[in-house]
Write a protein that holds these residues in place. Structure first.
Motif, PDB file in Angstrom:
ATOM      1  N   LEU A  98      49.482  39.065  43.564  1.00 17.14           N
ATOM      2  CA  LEU A  98      49.217  37.748  42.961  1.00 17.14           C
ATOM      3  C   LEU A  98      48.181  37.862  41.854  1.00 17.14           C
ATOM      4  CD1 LEU A  98      49.188  35.326  46.016  1.00 17.14           C
ATOM      5  CD2 LEU A  98      50.940  35.622  44.275  1.00 17.14           C
ATOM      6  N   ALA A  99      47.155  38.681  42.104  1.00 18.98           N
ATOM      7  CA  ALA A  99      46.107  38.835  41.091  1.00 18.98           C
ATOM      8  C   ALA A  99      46.677  39.446  39.819  1.00 18.98           C
ATOM      9  CB  ALA A  99      44.978  39.707  41.640  1.00 18.98           C
ATOM     10  N   ILE A 100      47.540  40.468  39.984  1.00 21.05           N
ATOM     11  CA  ILE A 100      48.134  41.094  38.806  1.00 21.05           C
ATOM     12  C   ILE A 100      48.932  40.069  38.022  1.00 21.05           C
ATOM     13  CG2 ILE A 100      49.871  42.767  38.058  1.00 21.05           C
ATOM     14  CD1 ILE A 100      48.989  44.466  40.484  1.00 21.05           C
ATOM     15  N   LEU A 101      49.679  39.246  38.755  1.00 19.86           N
ATOM     16  CA  LEU A 101      50.563  38.310  38.056  1.00 19.86           C
ATOM     17  C   LEU A 101      49.819  37.121  37.476  1.00 19.86           C
ATOM     18  CD1 LEU A 101      53.719  38.251  40.337  1.00 19.86           C
ATOM     19  CD2 LEU A 101      53.406  39.394  38.154  1.00 19.86           C
ATOM     20  N   GLY A 141      49.286  41.683  49.133  1.00 20.27           N
ATOM     21  CA  GLY A 141      49.810  40.399  48.654  1.00 20.27           C
ATOM     22  C   GLY A 141      48.878  39.789  47.625  1.00 20.27           C
ATOM     23  N   PHE A 142      47.566  39.785  47.970  1.00 23.52           N
ATOM     24  CA  PHE A 142      46.600  39.216  47.026  1.00 23.52           C
ATOM     25  C   PHE A 142      46.612  40.006  45.729  1.00 23.52           C
ATOM     26  CE2 PHE A 142      42.511  39.112  44.973  1.00 23.52           C
ATOM     27  CZ  PHE A 142      42.252  37.752  44.900  1.00 23.52           C
ATOM     28  N   GLU A 201      36.525  42.442  48.137  1.00 20.36           N
ATOM     29  CA  GLU A 201      37.090  42.189  49.472  1.00 20.36           C
ATOM     30  C   GLU A 201      38.576  41.830  49.451  1.00 20.36           C
ATOM     31  OE1 GLU A 201      35.955  42.744  52.342  1.00 20.36           O
ATOM     32  OE2 GLU A 201      33.800  42.994  52.074  1.00 20.36           O
ATOM     33  N   PRO A 202      38.975  40.800  48.652  1.00 20.71           N
ATOM     34  CA  PRO A 202      40.386  40.384  48.750  1.00 20.71           C
ATOM     35  C   PRO A 202      41.365  41.477  48.370  1.00 20.71           C
ATOM     36  CG  PRO A 202      39.145  38.945  47.256  1.00 20.71           C
ATOM     37  CD  PRO A 202      38.229  40.009  47.699  1.00 20.71           C
ATOM     38  N   PHE A 203      40.912  42.498  47.644  1.00 24.58           N
ATOM     39  CA  PHE A 203      41.855  43.525  47.212  1.00 24.58           C
ATOM     40  C   PHE A 203      42.221  44.483  48.339  1.00 24.58           C
ATOM     41  CE2 PHE A 203      40.257  41.949  43.223  1.00 24.58           C
ATOM     42  CZ  PHE A 203      41.398  41.897  42.473  1.00 24.58           C
ATOM     43  N   ASN A 204      41.759  44.182  49.562  1.00 32.38           N
ATOM     44  CA  ASN A 204      42.269  44.919  50.709  1.00 32.38           C
ATOM     45  C   ASN A 204      43.717  44.543  51.003  1.00 32.38           C
ATOM     46  OD1 ASN A 204      40.357  46.756  51.822  1.00 32.38           O
ATOM     47  ND2 ASN A 204      39.031  44.990  52.186  1.00 32.38           N
ATOM     48  N   SER A 205      44.136  43.364  50.507  1.00 34.38           N
ATOM     49  CA  SER A 205      45.483  42.893  50.826  1.00 34.38           C
ATOM     50  C   SER A 205      46.411  43.114  49.641  1.00 34.38           C
ATOM     51  CB  SER A 205      45.412  41.408  51.202  1.00 34.38           C
ATOM     52  OG  SER A 205      46.346  40.673  50.453  1.00 34.38           O
ATOM     53  N   ALA A 242      43.177  45.523  38.761  1.00 32.43           N
ATOM     54  CA  ALA A 242      43.538  44.896  40.032  1.00 32.43           C
ATOM     55  C   ALA A 242      44.287  45.905  40.895  1.00 32.43           C
ATOM     56  CB  ALA A 242      44.391  43.654  39.780  1.00 32.43           C
ATOM     57  N   MET A 243      45.274  46.568  40.283  1.00 33.91           N
ATOM     58  CA  MET A 243      46.042  47.574  41.019  1.00 33.91           C
ATOM     59  C   MET A 243      45.119  48.701  41.473  1.00 33.91           C
ATOM     60  SD  MET A 243      49.292  47.832  41.677  1.00 33.91           S
ATOM     61  CE  MET A 243      49.256  48.596  43.270  1.00 33.91           C
ATOM     62  N   ALA A 244      44.255  49.160  40.566  1.00 35.94           N
ATOM     63  CA  ALA A 244      43.390  50.296  40.879  1.00 35.94           C
ATOM     64  C   ALA A 244      42.417  49.943  41.999  1.00 35.94           C
ATOM     65  CB  ALA A 244      42.627  50.723  39.638  1.00 35.94           C
ATOM     66  N   MET A 245      41.937  48.686  42.040  1.00 31.42           N
ATOM     67  CA  MET A 245      41.001  48.301  43.087  1.00 31.42           C
ATOM     68  C   MET A 245      41.669  48.382  44.451  1.00 31.42           C
ATOM     69  SD  MET A 245      39.197  45.246  41.001  1.00 31.42           S
ATOM     70  CE  MET A 245      38.013  44.505  42.086  1.00 31.42           C
ATOM     71  N   PHE A 246      42.935  47.908  44.498  1.00 33.81           N
ATOM     72  CA  PHE A 246      43.662  47.985  45.762  1.00 33.81           C
ATOM     73  C   PHE A 246      43.827  49.436  46.198  1.00 33.81           C
ATOM     74  CE2 PHE A 246      47.716  48.583  47.953  1.00 33.81           C
ATOM     75  CZ  PHE A 246      47.483  47.830  49.081  1.00 33.81           C
ATOM     76  N   LEU A 247      44.308  50.266  45.271  1.00 34.78           N
ATOM     77  CA  LEU A 247      44.569  51.664  45.618  1.00 34.78           C
ATOM     78  C   LEU A 247      43.274  52.384  45.986  1.00 34.78           C
ATOM     79  CD1 LEU A 247      47.152  52.592  42.852  1.00 34.78           C
ATOM     80  CD2 LEU A 247      47.596  52.052  45.226  1.00 34.78           C
TER      81      LEU A 247
END
Lengths: 308, 391
Positions: B127-130, B123-124, B117-121, B77-82
């Motif tokens: 939340l996804a990580i948690l 905040g999301f 798509e949602p991993f552009n944010s 999840a973290m890697a997708m955002f980064l």
């Protein structure tokens, strides 16, 4: 997805994939039979089962080399000898491991899991140090090469047939040993109630050791058969351990018949799907279905109706 | 209030936490260069998973061989955002489809898949990580524990799920980066995470998160819930007959462990700068169990030390004698299981007890006896409850 093939081609595809599935099935059964004895009957989670199998494969490799250099005339017969060597080597190692490790942990099954995982790491490194990190293969004797043509489109490889027959024989042997012989009765008595079996005069320690050794020995034979289909590397065993455990659990841990039925289902599903999907997706789907079914029916396909 | 506080944190607990804080916040940052400190940060991210295992295996008696799944969910999840941040249209202008991660372009994908798509944010993503990992854990645990499947079967099923997830990630190269994983992560909200200063900040942030998780785990264990977990581990039937719905407690602790593991995964990605399927599968999942077993399956602080020590040994040994490492690791597994079922924490408790006894003997008996005796009694009662499970 069937539209591109004519009906006779489809029949041939299913027959060939079915046969490929049967080869996979034989390997699964051989591996799972050993584990069904160790895990299903004794309740020991042997994570090093794959490494016992690989030991059998390496023994076959060694035997083939011995035959090649010392008595090339008898090379055709080496495989029979190799299987016995594999059985004895894996069985002896199994007996030693039971004596050194497992017997201290019968009352802590989850800890056996960790200890045998440690054992598997050690064995893997031993194989790597002795045989090298590269995969090794054996050359088959002439009479196992080639294939039998059943129709002009369906061909059946002989080594696959041989493994299959071997599997049937071993499965029948194990069944006889566990359910028809006196010794099998002792094993099942010890498994069901250790103190009580001891009280009626069964030497439970000896039965435990022999059972564990038998399971490991069968894994060795499985590894021996494995060399006819693929090559062997130090970490090959790890690739199969999850499949094998799933086969045993899916079949219903305490039932040999269940183990065979589940090995059949899983291998057929996987090899038939492999033709139409990529190999990894076929495997993912098969495993997912198996896990899904296990969540709905945790006791597996066949379960013994006993009170716990 | 005061009474409650002293119950929650005994003096020995405070000393232990203090020692760990001293080590992680003062000693290591002062003595190690940033490269090594970053490695320590990486080891500590495994400690999150090990703490979760102490709760769910040591106290709950549920051996999960799938903590790598949750570690992977958090990490990915973290890697997708980064990765999305690193693949801005300007940075990826040379690709045939600019603006999507490079590995998607290599695999002939022309648009971002919907679940990316949602991993552009941010905040999301947080939340996804948690919550994604606990949610997944909830589904698995509910299916299993409501049907009273446990022990060995649970271990095997979680292991199978870890295997499935690895095969899936490797197979779906275009969506997940395949066997290489998601690499080349650069910035977090425009802040370069690869610079030395960022690594310091991330290290201290990781330690802070670790202590937060330790605190949460401590509270869970000291609450009635923790007592019930031990009771369930030792005599599940009796707890059930006393009117508790046993499965709910097990589900909770498994989900909690999953969340800790996912946080660890996210911290791993931030500090190491990539995420790959080799951190999801069976091998890392079992390694996490050994961190916990070596540290002491009944001690959340022990789990941290276990993760640190095993990984430090792994790094030093595989640098110096690569072929010996697997032997050492295997021997460690077997030795810990056979000789020290309670791990390092068990040894430490023994030493502390001996020290206390000696002090109690040597000091003047008249004014001192009452306090150490009471303390000794407490230690005894707790060690009585927390003896290794015979399940």
């Amino acid at each position: 997805m069937f539209a591109d093939y004519s009906s006779s081609e489809l029949v041939a595809i299913f027959a060939m994939q079915g046969f490929a599935g049967l080869s996979l099935f034989s390997i699964f059964v051989l591996m799972a039979l050993g584990l069904a004895i160790i895990f299903g009957q004794m309740g020991v989670i042997n994570m090093a089962h794959g490494e016992f199998m690989i030991l059998g494969a390496y023994m076959t490799y060694l035997t083939s080399h011995v035959f090649e250099s010392l008595m090339p005339g008898l090379y055709g017969a080496y495989f029979i000898v190799a299987m016995m060597v594999a059985f004895l080597a894996a069985g002896a190692l199994g007996a030693f491991v039971e004596w050194a490790l497992i017997r201290r942990l019968y009352h802590r099954p989850l800890d056996t899991l960790l200890a045998t995982w440690g054992l598997s790491l050690i064995l893997q490194q031993c194989y790597r140090s002795i045989f090298g990190a590269r995969e090794v293969g054996v050359s088959l004797p002439d009479w196992l090469m080639g294939s039998v043509a059943i129709t002009d489109m369906i061909e059946v490889p002989i080594n696959g047939l041989f493994v299959m027959i071997l599997t049937l024989l071993i499965a029948a042997g194990v069944y006889y040993l566990m359910y028809r012989s006196n010794w099998g009765g002792q094993v099942r008595a010890v498994v069901q109630n250790r103190p009580m079996a001891g009280a009626v005069g069964i030497n439970t320690e000896r039965v435990d050791r022999a059972t564990f050794a038998l399971g490991c020995g069968i894994a060795g034979v499985a590894g021996s058969a494995f060399t006819m289909i693929g090559s062997t590397g130090p970490t090959s065993g790890q690739l199969y351990i999850v499949d094998t455990f799933l086969v045993v659990v899916f079949g219903g841990a305490a039932s040999l018949l269940g183990t065979i039925a589940s090995a059949f289902t899983i291998s057929q599903a996987q090899s038939t799907m492999e033709f139409f999907l990529s190999g990894s997706m076929a495997k993912v789907l098969t495993l997912l279905v198996v896990v899904g079914i296990l969540m709905l029916r945790p006791q597996g396909l066949f379960s013994l109706k006993i009170r716990r | 209030m005061n009474v409650m506080k002293s119950n929650l944190f005994k003096r020995q607990d405070l000393i232990n936490y203090g020692l760990l804080a001293l080590l992680l916040l003062v000693v290591l940052p002062l003595t190690l260069d940033i490269f090594r400190l970053n490695l320590v940060g990486k080891y500590l991210s495994y400690a999150f998973a090990a703490i979760g295992l102490v709760l769910c295996w040591g106290y709950g008696g549920i051996l999960s061989l799938g903590q790598g799944i949750f570690f992977g969910i958090g990490g990915y999840a973290m890697a997708m955002f980064l990765k999305l941040e690193a693949s801005s249209p300007e940075a990826t202008a040379i690709q045939s489809t600019p603006g999507i991660p490079d590995f998607m372009d290599w695999n002939q994908l022309t648009a971002l898949p919907w679940f990316w798509e949602p991993f552009n944010s941010l905040g999301f993503t947080v939340l996804a990580i948690l919550f994604v990992a606990p949610l997944f854990a909830f589904v698995v645990a509910t299916a299993m524990f409501k049907r009273r499947v446990g022990g060995v079967y649970f271990a095997i099923i979680t292991q199978a799920i870890a295997a499935i997830l690895t095969i899936l990630i490797i197979g779906q190269q275009g969506y997940t980066g395949g066997v290489n994983g998601i690499t080349d992560l650069r910035t977090l909200m425009g802040w370069d995470i690869r610079s030395d200063s960022a690594k310091y900040v991330l290290y201290f942030f990781g330690v802070a998160m670790l202590f937060l998780c330790l605190l949460m785990a401590h509270l869970v264990l000291k609450s009635k819930l923790g007592r019930l977990l031990v009771a369930i581990r030792d005599r599940e039937d009796r707890v059930r007959f006393s009117g508790y719905d046993v499965s709910n407690f097990k589900i909770f602790v498994f989900c909690f462990a999953a969340m800790l593991s996912a946080i660890g995964g996210a911290m791993f990605t931030l500090q190491v700068g990539f995420m790959s399927p080799t951190l999801v599968g069976i091998v890392p999942s079992i390694e996490m169990v050994i961190f916990c077993a070596l540290g002491g399956r009944l001690s959340i602080i022990g789990a941290v030390y276990g993760a640190l020590l095993v990984n430090a040994a792994k790094t030093t040994m595989s640098e110096a004698f690569p072929e010996l490492w697997l032997f050492a690791m295997g021997a460690l597994f077997i030795g810990v299981v056979l000789a020290f079922p309670n791990g390092l924490a068990g040894l430490y408790t023994l030493l502390v007890d001996k020290f206390k006894q000696r002090r109690a003997h040597s000091s003047a008996p008249a004014n001192r006896t009452s306090a150490p005796a009471a303390e000794k009694e407490q230690v005894d009662s707790s060690s009585g409850v927390t003896a290794p499970s015979q399940s």
